[in-house]
Design an enzyme around this catalytic site. Sequence first.
Site, PDB file in Angstrom:
ATOM      1  N   GLY A 148       0.814  -1.203   0.000  1.00 29.98           N
ATOM      2  CA  GLY A 148       0.000   0.000   0.000  1.00 29.98           C
ATOM      3  C   GLY A 148       0.848   1.255   0.000  1.00 29.98           C
ATOM      4  O   GLY A 148       0.325   2.367   0.099  1.00 29.98           O
ATOM      5  N   THR A 149       2.156   1.079  -0.103  1.00 33.21           N
ATOM      6  CA  THR A 149       3.073   2.214  -0.118  1.00 33.21           C
ATOM      7  C   THR A 149       2.987   2.941  -1.459  1.00 33.21           C
ATOM      8  O   THR A 149       2.960   2.302  -2.516  1.00 33.21           O
ATOM      9  CB  THR A 149       4.521   1.737   0.120  1.00 33.21           C
ATOM     10  OG1 THR A 149       4.568   0.945   1.304  1.00 33.21           O
ATOM     11  CG2 THR A 149       5.468   2.921   0.260  1.00 33.21           C
ATOM     12  N   PRO A 152      -2.127   1.849  -4.462  1.00 35.57           N
ATOM     13  CA  PRO A 152      -1.794   3.032  -3.668  1.00 35.57           C
ATOM     14  C   PRO A 152      -2.938   3.470  -2.762  1.00 35.57           C
ATOM     15  O   PRO A 152      -2.741   4.272  -1.863  1.00 35.57           O
ATOM     16  CB  PRO A 152      -1.512   4.097  -4.740  1.00 35.57           C
ATOM     17  CG  PRO A 152      -2.342   3.670  -5.905  1.00 35.57           C
ATOM     18  CD  PRO A 152      -2.332   2.175  -5.885  1.00 35.57           C
ATOM     19  N   GLN A 153      -4.141   2.932  -2.993  1.00 36.50           N
ATOM     20  CA  GLN A 153      -5.312   3.257  -2.180  1.00 36.50           C
ATOM     21  C   GLN A 153      -5.916   1.951  -1.677  1.00 36.50           C
ATOM     22  O   GLN A 153      -6.382   1.130  -2.448  1.00 36.50           O
ATOM     23  CB  GLN A 153      -6.329   4.036  -3.015  1.00 36.50           C
ATOM     24  CG  GLN A 153      -7.691   4.222  -2.384  1.00 36.50           C
ATOM     25  CD  GLN A 153      -7.668   4.970  -1.071  1.00 36.50           C
ATOM     26  OE1 GLN A 153      -7.699   4.373  -0.002  1.00 36.50           O
ATOM     27  NE2 GLN A 153      -7.618   6.303  -1.147  1.00 36.50           N
ATOM     28  N   MET A 154      -5.899   1.770  -0.344  1.00 36.35           N
ATOM     29  CA  MET A 154      -6.399   0.537   0.254  1.00 36.35           C
ATOM     30  C   MET A 154      -7.802   0.682   0.837  1.00 36.35           C
ATOM     31  O   MET A 154      -8.380  -0.295   1.303  1.00 36.35           O
ATOM     32  CB  MET A 154      -5.431   0.059   1.354  1.00 36.35           C
ATOM     33  CG  MET A 154      -4.152  -0.535   0.824  1.00 36.35           C
ATOM     34  SD  MET A 154      -4.458  -2.092  -0.031  1.00 36.35           S
ATOM     35  CE  MET A 154      -2.806  -2.489  -0.608  1.00 36.35           C
ATOM     36  N   HIS A 167      -5.722  17.122   3.913  1.00 36.26           N
ATOM     37  CA  HIS A 167      -4.994  16.045   4.580  1.00 36.26           C
ATOM     38  C   HIS A 167      -4.183  16.653   5.717  1.00 36.26           C
ATOM     39  O   HIS A 167      -4.040  17.879   5.819  1.00 36.26           O
ATOM     40  CB  HIS A 167      -4.025  15.348   3.609  1.00 36.26           C
ATOM     41  CG  HIS A 167      -4.684  14.420   2.637  1.00 36.26           C
ATOM     42  ND1 HIS A 167      -4.879  13.096   2.898  1.00 36.26           N
ATOM     43  CD2 HIS A 167      -5.195  14.641   1.402  1.00 36.26           C
ATOM     44  CE1 HIS A 167      -5.475  12.526   1.869  1.00 36.26           C
ATOM     45  NE2 HIS A 167      -5.680  13.450   0.940  1.00 36.26           N
ATOM     46  N   LYS A 179       1.346  15.663   4.717  1.00 39.02           N
ATOM     47  CA  LYS A 179       1.163  15.247   3.318  1.00 39.02           C
ATOM     48  C   LYS A 179       1.159  16.486   2.435  1.00 39.02           C
ATOM     49  O   LYS A 179       0.182  17.229   2.405  1.00 39.02           O
ATOM     50  CB  LYS A 179      -0.141  14.463   3.143  1.00 39.02           C
ATOM     51  CG  LYS A 179      -0.324  13.949   1.717  1.00 39.02           C
ATOM     52  CD  LYS A 179      -1.519  13.029   1.600  1.00 39.02           C
ATOM     53  CE  LYS A 179      -1.703  12.522   0.175  1.00 39.02           C
ATOM     54  NZ  LYS A 179      -0.520  11.811  -0.341  1.00 39.02           N
ATOM     55  N   THR A 184      -5.405   9.445  -5.118  1.00 36.71           N
ATOM     56  CA  THR A 184      -6.850   9.262  -5.254  1.00 36.71           C
ATOM     57  C   THR A 184      -7.458  10.427  -6.024  1.00 36.71           C
ATOM     58  O   THR A 184      -8.264  10.235  -6.948  1.00 36.71           O
ATOM     59  CB  THR A 184      -7.506   9.170  -3.866  1.00 36.71           C
ATOM     60  OG1 THR A 184      -6.942   8.064  -3.152  1.00 36.71           O
ATOM     61  CG2 THR A 184      -9.011   8.983  -3.983  1.00 36.71           C
TER      62      THR A 184
END
Length: 368
Positions: free
Chosen positions: A185-186, A209-211, A244, A248, A254
């Site tokens: 997921g990194t 990249p988006q879990m 965020h 970040k 996303t």
Amino acid sequence: HTHGHEHMSCVRTLTFSTASSSSQHQYDYQSRSACSGGNVRRSIRGTFAARRAQKITPTKRTIAMAASGANDGTTYVMVNGITGKMGHAIADSVTNREGFTLVPHAFAVAIPAEKKLTFGDVVVDDFFNVEKEGKEKAVAKLKEIQNKYANKDGSKFILVDFTVPDAIDSNIAMYVEAMVPFVCGTTGGNREKFTKDVFDAKLPAVIAPQMGKQVVALQAAIKQMAESFPGAFKGYSMRVVESHQASKVDTSGTAKALIQSFNELGVGFDVNNVELIRDVETQRDAMNIPEEYLLGHAYHTYTLTSADNTVSFEFQHNVCGRTIYAEGTVDAVGFLSRNLERSDGKTLFDMIDVLREGGMVTDANTTK
């Protein structure tokens, strides 16, 4: 739930919300069309003031493993990046999920002062410093750990990588050499190269990249809409507001993915025009983000407006905390564990594959 908008003469609102008592995280997918005589509200405060985080206490539920395809044995999980906040959240989810066991090993550079981390009844105390020991020893260590846990009474071993963008290329190169199935997921890295390397090696892996499952579902739905109805929003302008935690600094993957789909629908939005909200005052006072989640949240709003300002559509997803990503990651682990040897030979997957299989735990841990 519906929200009233007194300044709009006609409003249609559809909102899907879920929340957890443990993290009060809220996913708010909203599609709104409004005709307001050209009076479309633009302020961040106006957009968010009516939406406050809700604290809903769900009933504790045990979700049968049969719903997601029971394993022949336990799935043992190693979390690289376990010393970070996401790593902690994933480890907690693993220890609370039926059929999964967290192993006491982890690759880490920043080893805790007490040299151990405790999650439930599992004490993680075998930390391996890749930077200090080098790749060759790291690969040998991975093989040793995998041999210790995999294939005993049908048990499986899956590695999870939630480390940092600067390390992901070398990490995946190690996983490929050791042939250790993994969920990544990194974000960041040379994704085209390492994805090809994993594919060519036929190493079972879920890379995404988006879990967050529900966020991925929203992305897939907008993408499908763009493929089915290209140019449907031609002539519309779009405003994107993304909040965020301050750490970040860049626009999220996303947002970029959704913007691409909206552009295929005819919007023509420049990703450089995303409004990045990172200051605490605006987040807390104008967007009503709970104080306890200022250091861990993702609030995205995409507002599409017709050329004459008489029609507006709004798509929004708000996430507080990290539980949605941790639960999605463990669902991906379970999916990969069940798909290590597929009859069709497929080995490389993403979260769309996980979603399509179904049988996911949504907003609740199973209790051991």
